[in-house]
Scaffold this motif. Structure first.
Motif, PDB file in Angstrom:
ATOM      1  N   ALA A   1       3.613  -2.683  -0.645  1.00 14.87           N
ATOM      2  CA  ALA A   1       2.620  -3.523   0.024  1.00 14.87           C
ATOM      3  C   ALA A   1       1.211  -2.956  -0.111  1.00 14.87           C
ATOM      4  O   ALA A   1       0.241  -3.615   0.261  1.00 14.87           O
ATOM      5  N   GLY A   2       1.080  -1.732  -0.610  1.00 16.35           N
ATOM      6  CA  GLY A   2      -0.232  -1.143  -0.811  1.00 16.35           C
ATOM      7  C   GLY A   2      -0.738  -0.336   0.368  1.00 16.35           C
ATOM      8  O   GLY A   2      -1.898   0.059   0.381  1.00 16.35           O
ATOM      9  N   CYS A   3       0.104  -0.075   1.351  1.00 13.12           N
ATOM     10  CA  CYS A   3      -0.305   0.681   2.543  1.00 13.12           C
ATOM     11  C   CYS A   3       0.123   2.138   2.486  1.00 13.12           C
ATOM     12  O   CYS A   3      -0.120   2.892   3.425  1.00 13.12           O
ATOM     13  N   ALA A   4       0.782   2.528   1.424  1.00 10.73           N
ATOM     14  CA  ALA A   4       1.209   3.919   1.255  1.00 10.73           C
ATOM     15  C   ALA A   4       1.146   4.262  -0.224  1.00 10.73           C
ATOM     16  O   ALA A   4       1.239   3.388  -1.083  1.00 10.73           O
ATOM     17  N   GLU A   5       0.994   5.534  -0.500  1.00 13.10           N
ATOM     18  CA  GLU A   5       0.951   6.009  -1.881  1.00 13.10           C
ATOM     19  C   GLU A   5       2.060   7.034  -2.069  1.00 13.10           C
ATOM     20  O   GLU A   5       2.195   7.961  -1.280  1.00 13.10           O
ATOM     21  N   ARG A   6       2.851   6.844  -3.102  1.00 17.70           N
ATOM     22  CA  ARG A   6       3.972   7.742  -3.359  1.00 17.70           C
ATOM     23  C   ARG A   6       3.483   8.934  -4.166  1.00 17.70           C
ATOM     24  O   ARG A   6       2.900   8.782  -5.241  1.00 17.70           O
ATOM     25  N   LEU A   7       3.753  10.142  -3.642  1.00 19.70           N
ATOM     26  CA  LEU A   7       3.346  11.361  -4.338  1.00 19.70           C
ATOM     27  C   LEU A   7       4.437  11.854  -5.277  1.00 19.70           C
ATOM     28  O   LEU A   7       4.167  12.215  -6.415  1.00 19.70           O
ATOM     29  N   ASP A   8       5.656  11.905  -4.788  1.00 21.95           N
ATOM     30  CA  ASP A   8       6.803  12.244  -5.622  1.00 21.95           C
ATOM     31  C   ASP A   8       8.021  11.526  -5.046  1.00 21.95           C
ATOM     32  O   ASP A   8       7.867  10.540  -4.338  1.00 21.95           O
ATOM     33  N   LEU A   9       9.199  12.024  -5.311  1.00 21.02           N
ATOM     34  CA  LEU A   9      10.417  11.299  -4.950  1.00 21.02           C
ATOM     35  C   LEU A   9      10.520  11.010  -3.454  1.00 21.02           C
ATOM     36  O   LEU A   9      10.919   9.924  -3.052  1.00 21.02           O
ATOM     37  N   ARG A  10      10.147  11.977  -2.585  1.00 19.10           N
ATOM     38  CA  ARG A  10      10.330  11.795  -1.142  1.00 19.10           C
ATOM     39  C   ARG A  10       9.053  11.891  -0.325  1.00 19.10           C
ATOM     40  O   ARG A  10       9.096  11.719   0.879  1.00 19.10           O
ATOM     41  N   HIS A  11       7.924  12.164  -0.928  1.00 21.49           N
ATOM     42  CA  HIS A  11       6.683  12.355  -0.183  1.00 21.49           C
ATOM     43  C   HIS A  11       5.734  11.180  -0.392  1.00 21.49           C
ATOM     44  O   HIS A  11       5.532  10.731  -1.521  1.00 21.49           O
ATOM     45  N   TYR A  12       5.164  10.713   0.726  1.00 25.15           N
ATOM     46  CA  TYR A  12       4.255   9.581   0.722  1.00 25.15           C
ATOM     47  C   TYR A  12       3.016   9.925   1.520  1.00 25.15           C
ATOM     48  O   TYR A  12       3.065  10.740   2.444  1.00 25.15           O
ATOM     49  N   VAL A  13       1.907   9.288   1.202  1.00 25.12           N
ATOM     50  CA  VAL A  13       0.695   9.336   2.006  1.00 25.12           C
ATOM     51  C   VAL A  13       0.506   7.923   2.557  1.00 25.12           C
ATOM     52  O   VAL A  13       0.392   6.970   1.804  1.00 25.12           O
ATOM     53  N   VAL A  14       0.505   7.831   3.891  1.00 21.29           N
ATOM     54  CA  VAL A  14       0.487   6.529   4.568  1.00 21.29           C
ATOM     55  C   VAL A  14      -0.864   6.315   5.221  1.00 21.29           C
ATOM     56  O   VAL A  14      -1.462   7.249   5.756  1.00 21.29           O
ATOM     57  N   ASP A  15      -1.367   5.067   5.191  1.00 20.02           N
ATOM     58  CA  ASP A  15      -2.607   4.723   5.875  1.00 20.02           C
ATOM     59  C   ASP A  15      -2.455   4.952   7.376  1.00 20.02           C
ATOM     60  O   ASP A  15      -1.373   4.756   7.933  1.00 20.02           O
ATOM     61  N   LYS A  16      -3.550   5.347   8.024  1.00 18.77           N
ATOM     62  CA  LYS A  16      -3.499   5.595   9.468  1.00 18.77           C
ATOM     63  C   LYS A  16      -3.277   4.310  10.253  1.00 18.77           C
ATOM     64  O   LYS A  16      -2.469   4.262  11.167  1.00 18.77           O
ATOM     65  N   LYS A  17      -4.004   3.273   9.921  1.00 18.25           N
ATOM     66  CA  LYS A  17      -3.925   2.008  10.653  1.00 18.25           C
ATOM     67  C   LYS A  17      -3.047   1.019   9.895  1.00 18.25           C
ATOM     68  O   LYS A  17      -3.485   0.388   8.942  1.00 18.25           O
ATOM     69  N   LEU A  18      -1.799   0.901  10.320  1.00 16.31           N
ATOM     70  CA  LEU A  18      -0.904  -0.091   9.731  1.00 16.31           C
ATOM     71  C   LEU A  18      -0.883  -1.319  10.639  1.00 16.31           C
ATOM     72  O   LEU A  18      -0.769  -1.179  11.854  1.00 16.31           O
TER      73      LEU A  18
END
Length: 58
Positions: free
Chosen positions: A30-47
């Motif tokens: 949906a574009g609200c998180a960015e995948r770094l590797d297999l299990r790690h994500y960077v998620v937006d603060k305000k969902l």
């Protein structure tokens, strides 16, 4: 932005928990998180609450 680690396996709760790999994958699509590797994500603060409810549904 907070980073989040996905669990290894879904616990099959209803609704899905926030650390479920399926939820994080849907947020990334949906574009609200960015995948770094297999299990790690960077998620937006305000969902948006509606989006979070939609991606956690079964």
């Amino acid at each position: 932005m907070p980073s989040m680690t996905a669990k290894k396996k879904c616990c099959k709760d209803k609704p899905r928990c926030k650390k479920c790999p399926v939820v994080l994958k849907r947020l990334a699509d949906a574009g609200c998180a960015e995948r770094l590797d297999l299990r790690h994500y960077v998620v937006d603060k305000k969902l948006p609450k509606k989006l979070l409810k939609q991606v956690r549904s079964r």
